[in-house]
Design a protein around this motif. Structure first.
Motif, PDB file in Angstrom:
ATOM      1  N   ALA A 189       0.830  -1.205   0.000  1.00  0.00           N
ATOM      2  CA  ALA A 189       0.000   0.000   0.000  1.00  0.00           C
ATOM      3  C   ALA A 189       0.867   1.260   0.000  1.00  0.00           C
ATOM      4  N   GLU A 190       1.986   1.196   0.703  1.00  0.00           N
ATOM      5  CA  GLU A 190       2.862   2.359   0.793  1.00  0.00           C
ATOM      6  C   GLU A 190       3.606   2.624  -0.524  1.00  0.00           C
ATOM      7  N   GLU A 191       3.812   1.587  -1.316  1.00  0.00           N
ATOM      8  CA  GLU A 191       4.570   1.728  -2.564  1.00  0.00           C
ATOM      9  C   GLU A 191       3.719   2.235  -3.725  1.00  0.00           C
ATOM     10  N   ARG A 192       2.415   2.169  -3.601  1.00  0.00           N
ATOM     11  CA  ARG A 192       1.540   2.471  -4.734  1.00  0.00           C
ATOM     12  C   ARG A 192       1.577   3.956  -5.106  1.00  0.00           C
ATOM     13  N   ASN A 193       1.964   4.211  -6.341  1.00  0.00           N
ATOM     14  CA  ASN A 193       2.029   5.565  -6.871  1.00  0.00           C
ATOM     15  C   ASN A 193       1.894   5.477  -8.384  1.00  0.00           C
ATOM     16  N   PRO A 194       0.699   5.707  -8.917  1.00  0.00           N
ATOM     17  CA  PRO A 194       0.498   5.541 -10.360  1.00  0.00           C
ATOM     18  C   PRO A 194       1.242   6.553 -11.226  1.00  0.00           C
ATOM     19  N   LEU A 195       1.828   7.591 -10.612  1.00  0.00           N
ATOM     20  CA  LEU A 195       2.692   8.466 -11.399  1.00  0.00           C
ATOM     21  C   LEU A 195       4.028   7.800 -11.692  1.00  0.00           C
ATOM     22  N   VAL A 196       4.360   6.779 -10.914  1.00  0.00           N
ATOM     23  CA  VAL A 196       5.629   6.065 -11.063  1.00  0.00           C
ATOM     24  C   VAL A 196       5.426   4.678 -11.677  1.00  0.00           C
ATOM     25  N   ALA A 197       4.380   3.984 -11.276  1.00  0.00           N
ATOM     26  CA  ALA A 197       4.149   2.593 -11.693  1.00  0.00           C
ATOM     27  C   ALA A 197       4.041   2.489 -13.216  1.00  0.00           C
ATOM     28  N   THR A 198       4.636   1.441 -13.767  1.00  0.00           N
ATOM     29  CA  THR A 198       4.735   1.299 -15.215  1.00  0.00           C
ATOM     30  C   THR A 198       4.247  -0.056 -15.712  1.00  0.00           C
ATOM     31  N   THR A 199       3.804  -0.071 -16.961  1.00  0.00           N
ATOM     32  CA  THR A 199       3.378  -1.315 -17.623  1.00  0.00           C
ATOM     33  C   THR A 199       4.527  -1.934 -18.424  1.00  0.00           C
ATOM     34  N   TYR A 227      -9.408   9.217 -21.121  1.00  0.00           N
ATOM     35  CA  TYR A 227      -9.292  10.391 -20.254  1.00  0.00           C
ATOM     36  C   TYR A 227     -10.649  11.077 -20.095  1.00  0.00           C
ATOM     37  N   GLY A 228     -10.678  12.098 -19.239  1.00  0.00           N
ATOM     38  CA  GLY A 228     -11.930  12.776 -18.927  1.00  0.00           C
ATOM     39  C   GLY A 228     -12.467  12.296 -17.590  1.00  0.00           C
ATOM     40  N   LYS A 229     -13.583  12.853 -17.187  1.00  0.00           N
ATOM     41  CA  LYS A 229     -14.147  12.541 -15.874  1.00  0.00           C
ATOM     42  C   LYS A 229     -14.558  11.081 -15.734  1.00  0.00           C
ATOM     43  N   GLU A 230     -14.797  10.403 -16.828  1.00  0.00           N
ATOM     44  CA  GLU A 230     -15.114   8.973 -16.801  1.00  0.00           C
ATOM     45  C   GLU A 230     -13.909   8.129 -17.202  1.00  0.00           C
ATOM     46  N   GLY A 231     -12.766   8.765 -17.345  1.00  0.00           N
ATOM     47  CA  GLY A 231     -11.582   8.072 -17.842  1.00  0.00           C
ATOM     48  C   GLY A 231     -10.817   7.299 -16.788  1.00  0.00           C
ATOM     49  N   ALA A 232      -9.668   6.800 -17.208  1.00  0.00           N
ATOM     50  CA  ALA A 232      -8.885   5.891 -16.364  1.00  0.00           C
ATOM     51  C   ALA A 232      -8.458   6.531 -15.051  1.00  0.00           C
ATOM     52  N   ALA A 233      -7.912   7.740 -15.109  1.00  0.00           N
ATOM     53  CA  ALA A 233      -7.358   8.355 -13.903  1.00  0.00           C
ATOM     54  C   ALA A 233      -8.439   8.690 -12.886  1.00  0.00           C
ATOM     55  N   PHE A 234      -9.514   9.341 -13.342  1.00  0.00           N
ATOM     56  CA  PHE A 234     -10.566   9.751 -12.413  1.00  0.00           C
ATOM     57  C   PHE A 234     -11.336   8.557 -11.856  1.00  0.00           C
ATOM     58  N   THR A 235     -11.529   7.528 -12.673  1.00  0.00           N
ATOM     59  CA  THR A 235     -12.334   6.383 -12.235  1.00  0.00           C
ATOM     60  C   THR A 235     -11.544   5.407 -11.377  1.00  0.00           C
ATOM     61  N   PHE A 236     -10.318   5.119 -11.785  1.00  0.00           N
ATOM     62  CA  PHE A 236      -9.562   4.057 -11.131  1.00  0.00           C
ATOM     63  C   PHE A 236      -8.308   4.532 -10.386  1.00  0.00           C
ATOM     64  N   GLY A 237      -7.870   5.758 -10.650  1.00  0.00           N
ATOM     65  CA  GLY A 237      -6.641   6.249 -10.035  1.00  0.00           C
ATOM     66  C   GLY A 237      -6.627   6.197  -8.518  1.00  0.00           C
ATOM     67  N   PRO A 238      -7.694   6.666  -7.840  1.00  0.00           N
ATOM     68  CA  PRO A 238      -7.668   6.674  -6.374  1.00  0.00           C
ATOM     69  C   PRO A 238      -7.433   5.311  -5.743  1.00  0.00           C
ATOM     70  N   GLN A 239      -8.005   4.243  -6.320  1.00  0.00           N
ATOM     71  CA  GLN A 239      -7.818   2.919  -5.737  1.00  0.00           C
ATOM     72  C   GLN A 239      -6.413   2.383  -5.978  1.00  0.00           C
ATOM     73  N   LYS A 240      -5.653   3.083  -6.835  1.00  0.00           N
ATOM     74  CA  LYS A 240      -4.265   2.684  -7.094  1.00  0.00           C
ATOM     75  C   LYS A 240      -3.278   3.568  -6.359  1.00  0.00           C
ATOM     76  N   GLY A 241      -3.799   4.411  -5.461  1.00  0.00           N
ATOM     77  CA  GLY A 241      -2.935   5.236  -4.641  1.00  0.00           C
ATOM     78  C   GLY A 241      -2.818   6.680  -5.079  1.00  0.00           C
ATOM     79  N   ALA A 242      -3.620   7.122  -6.055  1.00  0.00           N
ATOM     80  CA  ALA A 242      -3.512   8.484  -6.563  1.00  0.00           C
ATOM     81  C   ALA A 242      -4.261   9.476  -5.680  1.00  0.00           C
ATOM     82  N   THR A 243      -3.595  10.569  -5.353  1.00  0.00           N
ATOM     83  CA  THR A 243      -4.242  11.679  -4.662  1.00  0.00           C
ATOM     84  C   THR A 243      -5.039  12.483  -5.693  1.00  0.00           C
ATOM     85  N   PRO A 244      -5.912  13.385  -5.260  1.00  0.00           N
ATOM     86  CA  PRO A 244      -6.638  14.225  -6.234  1.00  0.00           C
ATOM     87  C   PRO A 244      -5.707  14.966  -7.180  1.00  0.00           C
TER      88      PRO A 244
END
Length: 352
Positions: free
Chosen positions: A98-108, A180-197
């Motif tokens: 949980a502490e490591e999760r940061n979608p700005l860093v995590a890569t595919t 992208y957009g309000k229904e896009g990947a970041a807004f919909t799923f980002g928070p559960q991956k550790g993203a702050t607003p």
């Protein structure tokens, strides 16, 4: 009585195969004839379920996890050469604390490495499961890995022309969100991956910029197509660069195992998942199983660890909608595998 088990994994507790093994043992002890069909809608357990259906083999490859740490990740190859890749094996949320999760860093990046490994094995067809990712990089990491491996002094265009041309990619996913957009990947799923607003805003901006650049470069734009936002936008990269098609993971698997044909000689189908509620009716695996069984007038019992909205589920077509967890049992206890086993045996004894 002939019973088909088509049960999804109980996330955080048991895989589909483990759940069905317990049900099968309990039902067989009561004289039932049971056929177990490991299930997945493209998320957790996808690799094992699809490879079982395709009678393939699972192999391992050295890749990098979302934080670029070396790991061994599994993928599958069917007898006809189709590669089955569960992307979470390389970029999954569970590969990080949980502490490591940061979608700005995590890569595919590791997903690209898995694809490259399969290409080296001669694979030309790919089934890609997009559930459970811990990333939101719009698939840029995957594309970078393919470029690093096949065209280190070139561009992704060289890869597309010389290495993936003629390949067929099918995405197993029930996510319908755009990139992208309000229904896009970041807004919909980002928070559960550790993203702050603030991270969500930045991830969405980056995805939009990447899509604009890609559209100008390639003369097409798939960013708003349903499914582009799956796996933090990894779906978009597959669609934009690898011309992937998207289909329901549940339906794809049910087609592969010829589920409809199996129904013609069945008295009852038992399906389920960890937590069933009205969202189950939004194309999740139990709902897809139920719709197919309806065509043959085969009753479908939905049995989940926890079940809410039972009346809605029954109105929609399930013959029953039961929960395994007794009232008052805390969630942290209920998800223990041994407790779940006891609850399954108790339910079978009480109902069959």
């Amino acid at each position: 009585m002939k019973i088909i088990l088509a049960i999804d994994s109980f996330k955080g507790c048991l895989t589909s195969e483990e759940v069905e093994t317990i049900f099968s043992q309990a039902l067989s002890s009561r004289g039932m004839t049971v056929r177990s069909l490991p299930m997945s809608d493209g998320g957790e357990g996808m690799l094992e379920a699809f490879i079982s259906a395709l009678h393939g083999k699972i192999i391992q490859a050295e890749v990098h996890d979302p934080l670029m740490r070396p790991i061994l990740a599994s993928y599958g190859i069917a007898p006809d050469g189709t590669a089955v890749i569960e992307t979470a094996k390389a970029c999954g949320l569970t590969l990080m604390t949980a502490e490591e999760r940061n979608p700005l860093v995590a890569t595919t990046y590791g997903v690209g490495e898995l694809i490259a490994h399969a290409l080296h094995q001669g694979c030309k067809k790919f089934i890609i499961g997009l559930g459970g990712s811990g990333t939101s990089d719009a698939g840029r990491g995957m594309l970078r890995a393919l470029t690093d491996i096949f065209a280190p002094h070139g561009t992704i265009d060289d890869v597309l022309t010389n290495h993936t041309a003629g390949c067929q990619f099918t995405l197993a996913s029930d996510v319908r969100n755009p990139l992208y957009g309000k229904e896009g990947a970041a807004f919909t799923f980002g928070p559960q991956k550790g993203a702050t607003p603030e991270m969500v805003e930045e991830l969405d901006r980056q995805a939009r910029l990447f899509a604009d650049q890609s559209a100008r470069h390639m003369g097409k734009d798939t960013s708003q197509q349903p499914g582009a936002g799956a796996a933090g936008g990894l779906g978009y990269a597959f669609m934009q660069y690898l011309s992937a098609s998207v289909c329901s993971g549940a339906d794809l698997l049910l087609n592969l195992i010829r589920f409809d044909e199996l129904l013609k000689d069945t008295d009852l189908v038992i399906t389920g998942e960890g937590h069933a509620d009205s969202q189950t009716l939004m194309g999740k695996l139990p709902e897809r199983v139920m719709r197919r069984a309806q065509k043959y007038q085969v009753p479908v019992w939905l049995v989940a660890g926890q079940t809410d909205d039972a009346e809605k589920l029954i109105t929609a077509g399930f013959t029953r909608a039961d929960k395994l967890t007794p009232e008052g049992l805390a969630l942290h206890e209920a998800i223990k595998p041994e407790i779940t086993r006891q609850n399954i045996y108790r339910w079978v004894c009480q109902n069959l």
